[in-house]
Design an enzyme around this catalytic site. Structure first.
Site, PDB file in Angstrom:
ATOM      1  N   VAL A  46      -6.364  37.702  21.058  1.00 14.59           N
ATOM      2  CA  VAL A  46      -6.959  36.947  19.944  1.00 14.59           C
ATOM      3  C   VAL A  46      -8.453  37.246  19.887  1.00 14.59           C
ATOM      4  CG1 VAL A  46      -7.332  34.667  18.930  1.00 14.59           C
ATOM      5  CG2 VAL A  46      -5.244  35.113  20.236  1.00 14.59           C
ATOM      6  N   PRO A  47      -8.962  37.818  18.809  1.00 14.97           N
ATOM      7  CA  PRO A  47     -10.405  38.103  18.712  1.00 14.97           C
ATOM      8  C   PRO A  47     -11.205  36.809  18.535  1.00 14.97           C
ATOM      9  CG  PRO A  47      -9.312  38.613  16.634  1.00 14.97           C
ATOM     10  CD  PRO A  47      -8.223  38.233  17.597  1.00 14.97           C
TER      11      PRO A  47
ATOM     12  N   ASP B 168       0.851  -1.195   0.000  1.00 16.82           N
ATOM     13  CA  ASP B 168       0.000   0.000   0.000  1.00 16.82           C
ATOM     14  C   ASP B 168       0.886   1.245   0.000  1.00 16.82           C
ATOM     15  OD1 ASP B 168      -2.130  -1.617   0.068  1.00 16.82           O
ATOM     16  OD2 ASP B 168      -2.809  -1.104   2.091  1.00 16.82           O
TER      17      ASP B 168
ATOM     18  N   HIS C 286      -3.605  29.601  -0.724  1.00 17.78           N
ATOM     19  CA  HIS C 286      -2.161  29.562  -0.517  1.00 17.78           C
ATOM     20  C   HIS C 286      -1.682  28.116  -0.458  1.00 17.78           C
ATOM     21  CE1 HIS C 286      -2.377  33.762   1.544  1.00 17.78           C
ATOM     22  NE2 HIS C 286      -2.322  33.844   0.226  1.00 17.78           N
TER      23      HIS C 286
ATOM     24  N   ALA D 196      -1.448  31.621  25.522  1.00 21.13           N
ATOM     25  CA  ALA D 196      -0.099  32.133  25.778  1.00 21.13           C
ATOM     26  C   ALA D 196      -0.105  33.595  26.199  1.00 21.13           C
ATOM     27  CB  ALA D 196       0.765  31.957  24.535  1.00 21.13           C
TER      28      ALA D 196
END
Length: 1092
Positions: free
Chosen positions: A777-778, A216, A751, A773
Site C-alpha cells: 500500500v503506497p 423522529d 460514484h 494484512a
C-alpha cells in the site's frame, strides 16, 4: 449519486401517504415547517392544531442525535415554541466537525408516553438483501443498536410476513403490542421497497393504546429511481448535509446534469478557498481531492466536482464558466490555482470538451488575471494532443499562466506543482501524436502473422467458449475463471457503432483471426446489416430487432455487452440471462436503481453468470478481448501496449481510472494481463474479490493491482484472503477517498457507492487494514506507480517474471473523420455555404446566433435579409420586405397558380405536390414580373433614356413593358396594395429615383389606356432596386447582382406560397371532390375534315 438523504418532513409525508397497515397510525400529516420567512398568522390558519395542542419543535436539517444536542423543544405551547426558536432560528450551531446555521424547523404535536412505549426500528439495504433492526427500548438513550437490536435479513426478492416479525424481532415486546407492531413493521417494509428507500430509521416509534406514533425519522431514497417513483414522490428536494450551504450554482449544475446524458457534479466546500478543481471522471476527481488534502490543501480546497460521460462543448462551457465565476468573486492574497485534471479518457473527445473550457477562460480572462489565477492542466484520451495544444494557445494569447501536461506526466503531479511541492518543468516531454501510432511508417500494409504474440499469449484451447463449471444440484452455478479468450465472441445490445468499431480495431491489432463482435441487438429498427471496418476491409455485421433471434443464430456468443439505457438495462439483462450460452454480461449504464441491480446480482449468482458493471466502461484482456470503449482510442491501446498481454492484472471501480492504471502499469512493468472496472455503484455486479480470486488462479498473472475507494467493506475480504493464504500473489492496493475524513461535512463523490456510512468504510481505515494484512500500500496515489514498479522489479529479479521481446503490432488504417479532426488530411468540399451554420451549439444565420435574432426582434424581414442578402438590413427595409410578402400572399382562386393548387388538392394530392403545382406556373406571364420589371426599368433609367423614349422603344421592339398593366385595376380603380406600398416607400426610403421614373412611365401608358398602370409586381421590382441601391448595405455592383440572379422573384414566390397553402387547406377543409372542367367552358375546335 444513488442514495440521497431526504428531510424528516418528506419522509413522514411519504409514510403517511403510502403506508399500508392495519395499525392505527396517529398524527398523520400533522406537522408544520418553520423558517425565518414564516408568517405565523398564516401558519396557524393552515394548521389550527398549533393553537390547541402541546407541541414539539426541532431542526429538520439532517442532524443526528438532536435530543442529545439540546435541539428539541418538548411539551411547549405555540408561544413557548416561538420563544424557544428565538435563541436558535438562524443561529450558528456546531454538530461534530460541522458548523452551520439552523434554518428549517419542524413543529409536531407532543405525544405523552412512557419509556416502555418507545421502540426503535430501522431498515437498511445491503448487497444480499434488506436488514430490519428492532429494539424494544427506543429513544435518546438507545445506544449501540447494532449490538443490541434484534435483526432480520430479508433476501432480495423475498417478502416479510407478520409471523417472521413477531417471532424474530418482537421477542421482548409485551404481547398486547405485538400485533400492532408486526402489522406496522410489515407495512413499513413494503413502503420501503415500493418507494425505493435505501435507509429508513424511526427512533422512537411510540406505541400507545391509541395507536402508532412516528416521532423522529431519518431516511434516504434511491434518487436514480425517480423515473419509477415520480408519480408518488413528486418533486423531491434533497437538502445538503448540515454545515454545507445549498448554493444556487450547485442547483444549476445539478439541473444541467439531469438534462444531460453526461455526468456533471459540483459541491462547494469553501467558496473563499484558493484551490479550485475542474476534473474529468468520477474516480479521478476523488484522487485529485485526496492529493490536494495529502499535500496540506484541505482548508483551501474550494470545491469538489467532476464532469464525465462525453459532455458536449456547450455543456463543458456552462460547467467551466460556473466554476470560473465562483472563483473570481473574492480575491486571495496568494492568488488562486485552478487544476484542470483528469485520467486518460476512454471515449470523451478531450479536444471538444477543452474547447468549452477555453471559451469560458476567454470570457473570464479579465477576472482571472485580476485574481492572479494560475492554471494547471493534465489530461489524456481521444484527441488529447489537440486539446492540450488549444489550452496552451489560450494561455499565450490571454497572458494567463497555463501549464499543460499529457499522459507522460503522472496524473496527480500537477497538484504538487500547483501547491509548490514540486518544480514545474520548463518543457514537459510530449508523447507521440496519435498519427505516429496510426500511420504506417513503411509502405507495407501487411498484417504480421498471428504467431507474433505467441510469447505473450496464453495457449489456445480447442474450446473457444469457457463454460461455467457445473454445480451440484441445489447450489448456485459456479462462475468461469477465464472470462475472455482469443476467440471469445460477443453480442452488443444498442446501436453503439463507435464502440463496436473500437472493439474491431483492437481485435485487428491483437491479430485475432475474426472480430470479437458477432452481432448487435437493437429493438428500435428491423433486422438489417451494419457496415464496419476490419483492418482495411469493409465487413457487414448483422443487427437484430430481438435478442431471441440473435442468440439462436449465434450460438458461439457467450458475452453480452449492454449499452441499454438505465431504464431498459434491467429488462434486457434479465432477458439475456435466460440464454444458457451467456456467461458474462457487461452493463455500461449508470443510474440503474439499486434494487434492480441487486435482483440482477441474485439471478446472475444462481445462473453462474459474471456481471461487470453497472456504471462501468467494462474491462480489457490485452491480446484477446476488450469491452466497448475500454482502453480508449487506438493510440492509447498502442501506447499502453494493450495489444499483447503482460504479467499484471488489475481491478478498479472507476472506468477512467482503469485507463490510468493501463498507463501506469505499461510504464512501470511489462504490461497488463487483464483489467476490469467493476463500476462505481454501491452494488457492483461482481466484486473486487471475485476478480482477484480469478487472477490468483490464472497462471499468466504474476501480480495484482487493486484500486478501491471509500464506501463499502469489500476490501476487507481481500485482507482476509491474504491473511488466510487464499491470495498468495503480490497485491498492490490503494483506496481513494482519503480526503473524506478531513472534510467537516459529508461529501458525496462522483460514484454512487463512494460514501462511508461508518468508520470502517473510510479509505484511510481500509488502506491501513490492507497494509496490516500484507498488501503493498503506497502512502498516496502519487506513489502508486513507484510501488508497482518496485514489486515488479522484485518479481523480475527473482525470475518469477521473464519479460518477453517486444514485437510491433500491425498498422490499422485511421478513420477518415478522425484523421480530419486531427488535421492530418484535407479534401475539397462538395458544397460551400455562407448563409447558415448549424454545426455548433446554436444555429447561426449569416454570422448571427439565432438567440440574437430573437433578442433583436428582427422579424421575418430581418431573417430574410440575413439569409438572402447576408446583411442586417435597416428596420424600414425589414418592414418593407414583410409588407411585400403580405400584399403578394394571395390574389384569389382565379389566377393560374392558385387554380393549379386547387385542382391538385381536389385530386387528392398532398400539400407539397399541390404547392409545387401552383409554384410551377410562376413566370414572366404570372407573378414573375418582379425581376423582369426591375431589369427593364433599371436598364432604361441607367442609360439616361427618357420615360417617353423608353415607352416608344419598347413599342418599336414589339415588347411588353413588364410590371405595367392589370386585368381589373386601372387609373380610376387603383390597386390599394400598390397605394399602401407607395405611401410607405415615400415616407421611409432615402431615395426613390427608379420608382419615380416608373411612375412617369405609368403616366404615359395610362394616357393611352387606363388599365396600363404600374402593377404590384412592377412596383415591388423598382422599389426593391431603390432599396438595394440606397439603404447603405450594398455596393452598386452587389445590388445589380441580386437583381440579376433572381432575388426579387423570390419575394413573390415566398409570399404567394402562403396563399397557395391557404387554398390547399381550404379545399381539404371544405372536402371538395375531384375537379372536372365543365364542357360548356371549353371551345371544341376540331379540324373540319376530322369532324365530318
Amino acid at each position: 449519486m444513488s442514495a440521497k438523504a431526504i428531510s424528516e418532513q418528506t419522509g413522514k409525508e411519504f409514510l403517511y401517504k403510502y403506508v399500508c397497515t392495519s395499525a392505527p397510525v396517529q398524527n398523520r400529516f400533522r406537522y408544520a415547517s418553520v423558517t425565518a420567512e414564516t408568517d405565523w398568522d398564516r401558519l396557524t390558519q393552515e394548521h389550527p392544531w398549533l393553537l390547541t395542542e402541546r407541541l414539539v419543535v426541532k431542526p429538520d436539517q439532517l442532524i443526528k442525535r438532536r435530543g442529545k444536542l439540546g435541539l428539541v423543544g418538548i411539551d411547549l405551547d405555540l408561544q413557548g415554541v416561538r420563544e424557544w426558536l428565538k435563541t436558535r432560528l438562524m443561529r450558528d450551531a456546531t454538530v461534530g466537525k460541522a458548523k452551520g446555521v439552523l434554518k428549517n424547523f419542524l413543529i409536531e404535536p407532543f405525544v405523552p408516553h412512557t419509556q416502555e412505549e418507545e421502540f426503535y426500528v430501522c431498515i437498511y439495504a445491503t448487497r444480499e438483501g434488506d436488514h430490519v433492526l428492532f429494539h424494544h427500548e427506543g429513544g435518546v438513550e438507545v445506544g449501540d443498536v447494532d449490538a443490541k437490536a434484534q435483526k432480520l435479513m430479508i433476501a432480495v426478492d423475498d417478502t416479510l410476513s407478520e409471523d417472521q416479525v413477531t417471532e424474530q424481532l418482537l421477542t421482548h415486546v409485551p404481547d398486547d403490542k405485538k400485533e400492532v407492531l408486526a402489522s406496522f413493521i410489515v407495512g413499513l417494509f413494503n413502503l420501503y421497497e415500493d418507494l425505493y428507500f435505501t435507509y429508513l430509521e424511526i427512533n422512537p416509534l411510540v406505541v400507545t393504546q391509541d395507536g402508532v406514533y412516528v416521532l423522529d425519522m431519518a431516511a434516504k431514497i434511491d434518487a436514480t429511481a425517480d423515473y419509477i417513483c415520480k408519480a408518488k414522490w413528486g418533486d423531491v428536494e434533497f437538502p445538503p448535509p448540515f454545515g454545507r450551504e445549498a448554493y444556487p450554482e450547485e442547483a444549476y449544475i445539478a439541473d444541467l446534469d439531469a438534462k444531460s446524458g453526461a455526468s456533471l457534479k459540483l459541491t462547494l466546500l469553501n467558496p473563499r478557498g484558493r484551490i479550485w478543481t475542474m476534473v474529468a471522471g468520477g474516480g479521478a476527481s476523488v484522487v485529485y481531492s485526496d492529493t490536494i488534502c495529502d499535500l496540506g490543501g484541505v482548508d483551501e480546497l474550494a470545491n469538489y466536482g467532476e464532469y464525465s460521460g462525453a459532455p458536449s462543448e456547450q455543456q463543458t462551457y456552462d460547467y467551466a464558466k460556473t466554476i470560473l465565476s465562483l472563483m473570481t468573486r473574492e480575491k486571495h492574497p496568494q492568488g488562486k490555482v485552478l487544476i484542470i485534471g483528469g485520467s486518460i479518457a476512454n471515449f470523451t473527445n478531450v479536444a471538444a470538451t477543452f474547447k468549452g473550457i477555453v471559451r469560458a477562460i476567454k470570457d473570464f480572462q479579465g477576472p482571472l488575471k485580476e485574481h492572479e489565477v494560475t492554471i494547471f492542466v493534465r489530461r489524456g484520451g481521444p484527441n488529447y494532443q489537440e486539446g492540450l495544444r488549444v489550452m496552451g494557445e489560450v494561455g499565450k494569447t490571454t497572458g494567463i499562466p497555463i501549464h499543460v501536461f499529457g499522459t507522460e506526466t503522472h496524473m496527480t503531479a500537477i497538484v504538487g506543482m500547483a501547491l509548490g511541492h514540486r518544480p514545474i518543468p520548463n518543457q514537459p516531454p510530449m508523447d507521440a501524436h496519435t498519427a505516429n501510432f496510426l500511420l504506417n511508417a513503411s509502405n507495407s500494409a501487411v498484417t504480421p502473422a498471428t504467431t507474433r504474440t505467441a510469447s505473450f499469449s496464453e495457449t489456445r484451447t480447442s474450446n473457444d467458449v469457457t463454460p461455467a463449471k457445473k454445480s451440484k444440484a441445489g447450489l448456485p452455478a459456479a462462475k468461469a475463471t477465464t472470462l475472455f479468450r482469443k476467440h471469445t465472441k460477443a453480442m452488443v445490445w444498442g446501436m453503439q457503432t463507435r464502440a463496436v468499431q473500437g472493439m474491431m480495431d483492437f481485435d485487428y491489432v491483437c491479430s485475432r483471426e475474426e472480430p470479437s463482435v458477432a452481432a448487435m441487438v437493437y429493438p428500435f429498427t428491423g433486422d438489417h446489416k451494419q457496415k464496419f471496418y476490419w483492418g482495411h476491409k469493409e465487413i457487414l455485421l448483422p443487427v437484430y430487432k430481438n435478442m431471441a433471434d440473435a442468440m439462436k443464430k449465434h450460438p458461439e456468443v457467450d458475452v453480452l455487452i449492454s449499452f441499454a439505457s438505465l431504464r431498459s438495462a434491467f429488462d434486457s439483462t434479465v432477458e439475456a440471462m435466460q440464454y444458457p450460452q451467456i456467461h458474462t454480461i457487461a452493463i455500461i449504464a449508470e443510474g440503474i436503481p439499486e434494487a434492480q441491480t441487486r435482483k440482477i446480482i441474485k439471478m446472475a449468482d444462481e445462473k453462474g453468470v459474471t456481471i461487470i458493471g453497472p456504471a462501468t466502461v467494462g474491462g480489457i484482456k490485452p491480446g484477446c478481448f476488450k469491452i466497448g470503449n475500454t482502453g480508449g482510442m487506438l493510440d492509447n491501446i498502442l501506447a499502453s501496449k494493450l495489444y499483447r498481454p503482460g504479467s499484471v492484472a488489475y481491478v478498479s471501480r472507476s472506468g477512467g481510472m482503469s485507463n490510468e492504471l493501463n498507463n501506469i502499469i505499461s510504464r512501470t512493468t511489462d504490461g497488463v494481463y487483464e483489467g476490469v472496472a467493476i463500476g462505481g455503484d454501491r452494488y457492483p455486479g461482481s466484486t473486487f474479490m471475485d476478480h482477484i480470486l480469478r487472477y490468483q488462479d490464472t497462471p499468466g498473472i504474476k501480480m495484482i493491482v487493486m484500486l478501491g475507494e471509500i464506501g463499502g467493506t469489500e476490501e476487507y475480504k481481500i485482507c482476509q484472503g491474504i491473511t488466510e493464504g487464499r491470495i498468495t500473489k503480490p497485491v498492490v492496493c490503494w483506496c481513494i477517498g482519503t480526503c473524506a475524513t478531513m472534510f467537516a461535512s459529508e461529501v458525496q463523490f462522483g460514484h454512487a457507492g463512494a460514501c462511508a456510512n461508518q468508520a470502517s468504510e473510510t479509505a484511510v481505515a481500509k488502506n491501513q487494514a490492507l497494509r496490516d494484512a500484507g498488501a503493498y500500500v503506497p502512502k498516496s496515489f502519487d506513489e502508486l506507480g513507484n510501488v508497482i514498479k518496485t514489486v515488479y522489479d522484485e518479481l523480475v529479479s527473482n525470475g518469477t517474471i521473464v519479460p518477453a521481446q517486444e514485437v510491433p503490432p500491425p498498422t490499422v488504417p485511421m478513420d477518415y473523420s478522425w484523421a480530419r479532426e486531427l488535421g492530418l488530411i484535407r479534401k475539397p468540399a462538395s458544397f460551400m455555404t455562407s448563409i447558415c451554420d448549424e454545426r455548433g451549439q446554436e444555429l447561426i444565420y449569416a454570422g448571427m446566433p439565432i438567440t440574437e435574432v430573437f433578442k433583436e426582434e428582427m422579424g421575418l424581414g430581418g431573417v430574410l435579409g440575413l439569409l438572402w442578402f447576408q446583411r442586417r438590413l435597416p428596420r424600414y427595409a425589414c418592414q418593407f420586405i414583410e409588407m411585400c410578402l403580405m400584399v403578394t400572399a394571395d390574389h384569389g382562386p382565379a389566377v393560374s397558380g392558385a387554380h393549379n393548387t386547387i385542382v391538385c388538392a381536389r385530386a387528392g394530392k398532398d400539400l407539397i405536390s399541390s404547392l409545387t403545382s401552383g409554384l410551377l406556373t410562376i413566370g414572366d406571364r404570372f407573378g414573375g414580373a418582379l425581376d423582369a420589371a426591375a431589369k427593364q426599368f433599371s436598364k432604361a433609367f441607367d442609360s439616361g433614356m427618357l420615360p417617353m423614349e423608353f415607352v416608344n422603344k419598347m413599342k418599336k421592339d414589339g415588347k411588353l413593358i413588364m410590371g405595367i398593366g392589370h386585368r381589373v385595376k386601372s387609373i380610376n380603380n387603383p390597386d390599394m396594395r400598390v397605394q399602401i406600398l407607395k405611401d410607405f416607400v415615400k415616407q421611409h426610403f432615402t431615395s426613390t429615383q427608379l420608382l419615380d421614373y416608373a411612375l412617369d412611365v405609368e403616366k404615359i401608358t395610362t394616357s393611352k389606356k387606363p388599365n396600363l398602370i404600374l402593377n404590384v409586381d412592377g412596383f415591388i421590382g423598382v422599389a426593391f432596386v431603390d432599396l438595394l441601391r440606397t439603404c447603405g448595405g450594398f455596393t452598386r455592383d452587389e445590388a445589380d447582382e441580386f437583381v440579376e440572379i433572381g432575388a426579387l422573384n423570390g419575394i413573390f414566390v415566398l409570399g404567394r406560397s402562403m396563399g397557395f397553402i391557404g387554398h390547399y387547406l381550404d379545399q381539404k377543409r371544405l372536402k371538395q371532390g375531384l375537379y372536372r372542367h365543365p364542357w360548356d367552358d371549353i371551345s371544341y375546335v376540331l379540324p373540319e375534315h376530322m369532324s365530318m
